[in-house]
Scaffold this active site. Sequence first.
Site, mmCIF file in Angstrom:
data_model
loop_
_atom_site.group_PDB
_atom_site.id
_atom_site.type_symbol
_atom_site.label_atom_id
_atom_site.label_comp_id
_atom_site.label_asym_id
_atom_site.label_seq_id
_atom_site.Cartn_x
_atom_site.Cartn_y
_atom_site.Cartn_z
ATOM 1 N N GLY A 53 70.156 27.177 100.616
ATOM 2 C CA GLY A 53 70.821 28.485 100.494
ATOM 3 C C GLY A 53 70.889 29.177 101.940
ATOM 4 N N THR A 54 69.735 29.346 102.659
ATOM 5 C CA THR A 54 69.874 29.148 104.312
ATOM 6 C C THR A 54 70.075 30.135 105.148
ATOM 7 O OG1 THR A 54 69.963 27.031 103.913
ATOM 8 C CG2 THR A 54 70.380 27.707 106.122
ATOM 9 N N THR A 55 69.087 30.447 106.113
ATOM 10 C CA THR A 55 69.665 31.332 107.253
ATOM 11 C C THR A 55 69.390 30.267 108.393
ATOM 12 O OG1 THR A 55 69.152 33.299 106.289
ATOM 13 C CG2 THR A 55 69.309 33.129 108.653
#
Length: 233
Positions: free
Chosen positions: A12-14
Amino acid sequence: MDLNLDAPHSMGTTIIGVTYNGGVVLGADSRTSTGMYVANRASDKITQLTDNVYVCRSGSAADSQVVSDYVRYFLHQHTIQLGQPATVKVSANLIRMLAYNNKNMLQTGLIVGGWDKYEGGKIYGVPLGGTVVEQPFAIGGSGSSYLYGFFDQAWKENMTKEEAEQLVVKAVSLAIARDGASGGVVRTVIINSEGVTRNFYPGDKLQLWHEELEPQNSLLDILNAAGPEPMAI
């Protein structure tokens, strides 16, 4: 970042890459999810390609891993043939080639960062279609939507190493606070002429932002916390 069972295993990530006066700082959260389920809460999304080049991975976990594996192999061959370390530009272009030539099959956005003796610290973004863009800073993943305005305000040229790393950690923690698909810990990688430094910031030590709750040991602690009294009849 996404694992696929039915829904892809997604980071999903940053992810973030920032240049500073002397090198680059890469940063990422650590949540890998399958739909609503967090499959790994402490993943490492900052992957080594060579001694001096790393890549931040977002999108499908499987796709980003296989691209990284191929590029690491190609760069190893390249380094042996050349007799010297690969440049950041060559690394980014190899990733671009794979991402572009397989754009119909891949679902991954990558940020390449590193240092070499020719151009110093460099950041390249390689988003979904396989474009390669050299940028002073790059942000990616689902959490990046929450960070564009913050970077417009906070980023500046010729930051020190400490300023750049603080900016990255602050940005990832801001994204974690707002983005349900980002979470866990913050990892950073600093790359410069002296080599590589990895740092780790546990989730419960990150700054709390607007309306965030303090870490709790149990859901009961939250329910029992002093709140509005029920209305007397």
